[in-house]
Design an enzyme around this catalytic site. Structure first.
Site, PDB file in Angstrom:
ATOM      1  N   TYR A 214     -17.108  13.074 -27.029  1.00  0.00           N
ATOM      2  CA  TYR A 214     -16.246  14.003 -26.295  1.00  0.00           C
ATOM      3  C   TYR A 214     -16.069  15.296 -27.090  1.00  0.00           C
ATOM      4  O   TYR A 214     -16.281  16.405 -26.576  1.00  0.00           O
ATOM      5  CB  TYR A 214     -14.882  13.357 -26.038  1.00  0.00           C
ATOM      6  CG  TYR A 214     -13.784  14.335 -25.717  1.00  0.00           C
ATOM      7  CD1 TYR A 214     -13.807  15.075 -24.532  1.00  0.00           C
ATOM      8  CD2 TYR A 214     -12.716  14.535 -26.596  1.00  0.00           C
ATOM      9  CE1 TYR A 214     -12.796  15.984 -24.237  1.00  0.00           C
ATOM     10  CE2 TYR A 214     -11.698  15.432 -26.303  1.00  0.00           C
ATOM     11  CZ  TYR A 214     -11.742  16.158 -25.126  1.00  0.00           C
ATOM     12  OH  TYR A 214     -10.750  17.059 -24.841  1.00  0.00           O
TER      13      TYR A 214
ATOM     14  N   GLY B  50      -5.963  18.445 -12.137  1.00  0.00           N
ATOM     15  CA  GLY B  50      -5.677  17.743 -13.378  1.00  0.00           C
ATOM     16  C   GLY B  50      -4.289  18.056 -13.890  1.00  0.00           C
ATOM     17  O   GLY B  50      -3.565  18.906 -13.343  1.00  0.00           O
TER      18      GLY B  50
END
Length: 342
Positions: free
Chosen positions: A152, A11
């Site tokens: 989230y 990432g």
């Protein structure tokens, strides 16, 4: 040579952090699922640049039962930095199950493995979104964070609570770091800087939410990485008398602490766009839109605790950081400016 297990190693943040660890002489085990949430080739390119004897890449999902446990058993990491997560506010409305699996089940797998093979210190990535509906700014770690605005954010706050219980029950030193709007080279294509830069260079309009009346505490990637690296050595200890110093988020009953990592400077979104215009030498056409569901109008970190613990405070100016991203974007994508990307 000490070993660090880094989840989410392909990432944006994971790549930069692994690169720093390798430069500092650590052995790194990098776990990443290479999911298709955004361009896999970008993730593969990041992992490829980490290749070497000291880097062990593992392709798999953090939530896969037994996978993390096997990595702990084989490599016995001295430190664990958990960055793997399903990110993004809007996507959590469209596909909440992926957040449940990656962010909550994945965290559970990490905590269970640490329970079996305790590392010296675990650092788990949370988010400034955990502050939710709080309007008192700058955000302090000791502020209540009970009203998350997106699923989230809710999964990240749940992870903080799960980690606290494991820290209390099993004496596992855990630092949760809440970061604020991280940006820089090799950034995620779903984030504003990437999308805005791409659109401006192609001569296309950009979507500006809440009509531009938004503020963010933009944190440059190198500053974030340096802060996490320093926090590795700031191992929390359970207070023997239950007394916590003023301003410290250390739990009175566990070796568990929450730390903000931010630039301590709320920047107007329109000023951020102006920095992109200056770096590209082109003007942006603004498509003014209402606020997105689940989003918040402002974020702003109080980084006093980080400075107290590490003697460091992030400070890269937005104009400087944006210019570095634009230079990387032009070099990597070679866009036909004011036309289609090549």
């Amino acid at each position: 040579m000490q070993t660090v297990l880094v989840t989410g190693s392909a990432g944006f943040i994971g790549y930069h952090f692994c690169k720093r660890l390798l430069a500092d002489g650590f052995r790194v085990v990098g776990l990443d699922a290479l999911t298709d949430y955004y361009d896999i080739s970008l993730k593969e390119a990041r992992h490829a640049m980490l290749a070497g004897e000291a880097f062990t890449p593992v392709i798999g999902r953090v939530e896969e039962p037994g996978l993390v446990m096997s990595l702990f058993e084989e490599h016995r990491p001295d430190y664990v930095v958990h960055l793997a997560a399903q990110a993004g506010v809007r996507y959590s409305i469209e596909n909440p199950r992926s957040y449940l699996e990656s962010n909550i089940t994945g965290a559970f797998e990490i905590l269970e493995a640490a329970r079996a093979y305790p590392p010296t210190h675990m650092l788990l990535a949370s988010t400034s979104s955990a502050y939710g509906a709080n309007t008192q700014m700058p955000y302090r770690e000791t502020d209540k964070a009970d009203h998350q605005m997106s699923f989230y954010a809710a999964t990240k706050k749940a992870m903080e609570n799960m980690a606290h219980s494991y820290a209390h029950l099993f004496d596992l030193p855990i630092t949760m770091f809440r970061f604020f709007t991280v940006y820089g080279p090799w950034g995620r294509p779903d984030m504003a800087l990437f999308k805005f830069t791409k659109a401006v260079l192609e001569g296309k309009p950009i979507d500006v939410y809440n009509h531009g009346d938004m503020k963010r505490d933009f944190t440059y990637i190198d500053d974030l990485v340096h802060a996490i690296r320093l926090l590795m050595n700031a191992v929390p200890e359970r207070p023997q008398d239950g007394i916590v110093p003023d301003g410290d988020s250390l739990s009175p009953v566990a070796p568990h602490r929450v730390v903000n990592i931010g630039n301590s400077n709320a920047v107007q979104l329109l000023d951020f766009i102006a920095a992109i215009e200056a770096a590209t030498g082109m003007s942006a056409t603004r498509n003014l839109m209402p606020m997105q569901p689940g989003d918040v109008p402002a974020t702003w970190a109080d980084a006093t605790l980080l400075q107290t613990l590490t003697d460091y405070r992030p400070g890269t100016d937005v104009a400087e950081g944006v210019a570095k991203f634009v230079a990387w974007y032009r070099d990597y994508y070679r866009p036909n400016e004011a036309g289609a990307s090549s």
